[in-house]
Scaffold this active site. Sequence first.
Site, PDB file in Angstrom:
ATOM      1  CB  CYS A   2      -0.884   0.013   1.234  1.00 32.02           C
ATOM      2  SG  CYS A   2      -1.809  -1.501   1.432  1.00 32.02           S
ATOM      3  NE  ARG A  27       4.446   1.155  -1.614  1.00 29.65           N
ATOM      4  CZ  ARG A  27       5.610   0.915  -1.042  1.00 29.65           C
ATOM      5  NH1 ARG A  27       6.621   1.669  -1.320  1.00 29.65           N
ATOM      6  NH2 ARG A  27       5.748  -0.062  -0.200  1.00 29.65           N
ATOM      7  CD1 TRP A  74      -2.186  -5.828  -2.855  1.00 33.54           C
ATOM      8  CD2 TRP A  74      -2.761  -4.681  -4.660  1.00 33.54           C
ATOM      9  NE1 TRP A  74      -2.251  -6.707  -3.901  1.00 33.54           N
ATOM     10  CE2 TRP A  74      -2.602  -6.032  -5.019  1.00 33.54           C
ATOM     11  CE3 TRP A  74      -3.124  -3.758  -5.646  1.00 33.54           C
ATOM     12  CZ2 TRP A  74      -2.794  -6.485  -6.316  1.00 33.54           C
ATOM     13  CZ3 TRP A  74      -3.313  -4.218  -6.930  1.00 33.54           C
ATOM     14  CH2 TRP A  74      -3.143  -5.567  -7.264  1.00 33.54           C
ATOM     15  CG  ASN A  98       2.539  -1.249   3.154  1.00 32.26           C
ATOM     16  OD1 ASN A  98       2.011  -2.307   2.802  1.00 32.26           O
ATOM     17  ND2 ASN A  98       3.634  -0.777   2.590  1.00 32.26           N
ATOM     18  N   GLY A  99       1.091  -3.625   5.330  1.00 31.06           N
ATOM     19  CA  GLY A  99       1.662  -4.847   5.896  1.00 31.06           C
ATOM     20  C   GLY A  99       0.578  -5.810   6.327  1.00 31.06           C
ATOM     21  CD  GLU A 479      12.998 -11.553 -16.016  1.00 31.20           C
ATOM     22  OE1 GLU A 479      12.793 -12.386 -15.129  1.00 31.20           O
ATOM     23  OE2 GLU A 479      12.581 -10.382 -15.944  1.00 31.20           O
ATOM     24  CE  LYS A 483      10.149  -8.340 -16.301  1.00 25.28           C
ATOM     25  NZ  LYS A 483      10.248  -9.271 -15.189  1.00 25.28           N
ATOM     26  CD  GLU A 486       5.775  -9.379 -13.255  1.00 22.94           C
ATOM     27  OE1 GLU A 486       6.710  -9.426 -14.079  1.00 22.94           O
ATOM     28  OE2 GLU A 486       5.911  -8.941 -12.107  1.00 22.94           O
ATOM     29  CG  HIS A 502      15.069 -34.838 -21.741  1.00 23.10           C
ATOM     30  ND1 HIS A 502      15.452 -36.141 -21.984  1.00 23.10           N
ATOM     31  CD2 HIS A 502      16.164 -34.071 -21.968  1.00 23.10           C
ATOM     32  CE1 HIS A 502      16.739 -36.165 -22.330  1.00 23.10           C
ATOM     33  NE2 HIS A 502      17.186 -34.915 -22.341  1.00 23.10           N
ATOM     34  CE  LYS A 601       9.471  -2.436  -8.941  1.00 23.72           C
ATOM     35  NZ  LYS A 601       9.704  -3.203 -10.166  1.00 23.72           N
TER      36      LYS A 601
HETATM   37  O1  M6R Z   1      12.434  -6.391  -5.025  1.00 18.31           O
HETATM   38  P1  M6R Z   1      12.897  -7.784  -5.372  1.00 18.31           P
HETATM   39  O2  M6R Z   1      13.920  -7.795  -6.428  1.00 18.31           O
HETATM   40  O3  M6R Z   1      13.345  -8.552  -4.154  1.00 18.31           O
HETATM   41  O4  M6R Z   1      11.609  -8.517  -5.917  1.00 18.31           O
HETATM   42  C1  M6R Z   1      11.628  -9.880  -6.232  1.00 18.31           C
HETATM   43  C2  M6R Z   1      10.439 -10.264  -7.092  1.00 18.31           C
HETATM   44  O5  M6R Z   1       9.249 -10.058  -6.382  1.00 18.31           O
HETATM   45  C3  M6R Z   1      10.404  -9.463  -8.390  1.00 18.31           C
HETATM   46  O6  M6R Z   1      11.595  -9.592  -9.101  1.00 18.31           O
HETATM   47  C4  M6R Z   1       9.237  -9.924  -9.278  1.00 18.31           C
HETATM   48  O7  M6R Z   1       9.449 -11.225  -9.700  1.00 18.31           O
HETATM   49  C5  M6R Z   1       9.122  -8.953 -10.452  1.00 18.31           C
HETATM   50  N1  M6R Z   1       7.958  -8.149 -10.297  1.00 18.31           N
HETATM   51  C6  M6R Z   1       8.999  -9.626 -11.772  1.00 18.31           C
HETATM   52  O8  M6R Z   1       8.944  -8.690 -12.812  1.00 18.31           O
END
Ligand code: M6R
Length: 606
Positions: A2, A27, A74, A98-99, A479, A483, A486, A502, A601
């Site tokens: 948040c 956030r 959030w 937040n938390g 990766e 992406k 996500e 395999h 994030k």
């Molecule tokens: O802030 P961090 O690098 O520790 O975050 C780790 C993951 O949550 C972060 O890399 C996440 O996988 C990304 N949003 C992917 O794009």
Amino acid sequence: MCGIVGYVGARNATQVIIHGLRRLEYRGYDSAGVAVMSGSETEVVRCRGKLAALENLLKEKSPTGSLGIGHTRWATHGRPSDENAHPHRIGAISVVHNGIIENHAVLRERLRATGRTFSSQTDTEVIAHLIDEAVAAGATSLADAVRKALRQVEGSYAIAVVSNRHPDEIVAAKNASPLVVGLGDGENFLASDAPAILEYTREMIFLEEGDVVSLGRKSVTFTDMDGNRIERKPRTITWTASQAEKGGYPHFMLKEIHEQPQAVSDTLRSRLLLDTSDVTLDGQNLGAIDGRVIILACGTSYHAGLVGKFLVENIARIPCEVDLASEFRYREPIVSGKDLVVAISQSGETLDTLAALKEAIARGGRTLAICNVVDSAIARTSGSVLYTHAGPEIGVASTKCFTAQLAALTLLAVHLGRRNGALADKAAAELVGELVHIPHKMSETLRATGSLRELARKYMHARDFLFLGRGTNYPIALEGALKLKEISYIHAEGYAAGEMKHGPIALIDDGLPVVVIATQGKGYDKVLSNLAEVRAREGHVIAVATKGDQTIASHCQDVLWVEDAPSLLQPLLTVLPLQLLAYSMAVARGTDVDQPRNLAKSVTVE
Ligand code: M6R
């Protein structure tokens, strides 16, 4: 998760808070609200929806006071709704949070038994009750009441509290969620993230775990959870306000993709020593590593770690293991004082990575954090830190911080290799020379890739995608798949190209787009034969290939070109078209690129 903003001074607090919340919208935005003091009364305005909904409400009746707190939520406990929106007010107390409070159910029951009632499903309302209860029990100050309340709480929090009885004061506290104080002249600010208040001040103090801070117009007082006064030194933040904005791009993600040459250049800058073919890690000497390098991270940062293994083992000839922080912390990992444990995190606040780092410290490992956020929890916990200088990353999908992490890992490998003699002068000179040119090659690759709108239109209805790569490009296949999942919500899998036979080969038919990283260098011929296997089964191949490759076009439907580079540095280039592909697919499919569903994030809660 948040966003939190607080203000005390002479300005219209509502305006400052809304302005800051706008910067923090990424956030969390299922609801928003403010609590502003008008005389000795707190006016709370809050509602479900985006910030615009709150702004509409405020048009009807906007509190005019000059002290207040605000929040964008959030949802964690309790669905998005007006009642669950923050601030939560109990008696004279209003709280934003937040938390996650892990023992909220037990506390709720205890509070209910004393006759208290709840109007929301949030864990935050429990905190408001606990503070109110402490006040009723004779707490000597608002900060005292906050401390008494928080001593009963288990979990993560960054909170800000105002009270009718203390109309000139905001009290805030932090545990495992970020919070920063901004210092002004006759005014002070509070935020969960620096960009929210950058326009007002650059003098900032990042709260540490267990800090409680009391903000007045002209005073900022830090105490620990026992009420002892503590000193916290301000830092001057050099990020410009415009760095935290979109800079003309439609989305933060696209802006941040294009910022990568700069981010990598900034991370390398002043650390490459061309005269001696060496690097400096800001003057730190990690010395000889007699054991292993153990890399811990989550998500995209974990993928950077997987590339790091190639870098450390090839350049420094030190055995390197890479572990998901979320797995490492729950097993019985073997770590010794001979090992260097490297925690990688953009935010520096990811709870799994922080916990894994603490586990490694408890087991005697030496530690290095690679973080982007200065003074973040992971950076503060680690024995040493190597910061990436990527600037604030606002898009939830990590892009520029990934390549900045790759640059930092390369610096680390060169540092270790030069210290233990594994990296000889000639090879070092070549590598450092290549690194100098990488930012330019990244710019060229981005320019050559351009917009992938047409390609995205072609594949936007695909249900699944497969990404294949070998060697240093295997983590890039992972990766690329992450992406795409996500931000465009298409199922995708990353696979080591040699593993295709395999199992995954069974998936391939004319409905499956397969992205194959087929750059020249080690393993090129083998990847070409993987590519032929896909084609033989009528799979659609999108190849990522080295500029000038004459052979590749005959093997695939589409090619994305990258500049040539040694295998160890290729990930800095090959990831770029994959980021752009994911971005373009998301735009074509109309998803919320910068704030994909179900994601935030930094994952600071479990
Ligand atoms: O802030 P961090 O690098 O520790 O975050 C780790 C993951 O949550 C972060 O890399 C996440 O996988 C990304 N949003 C992917 O794009």
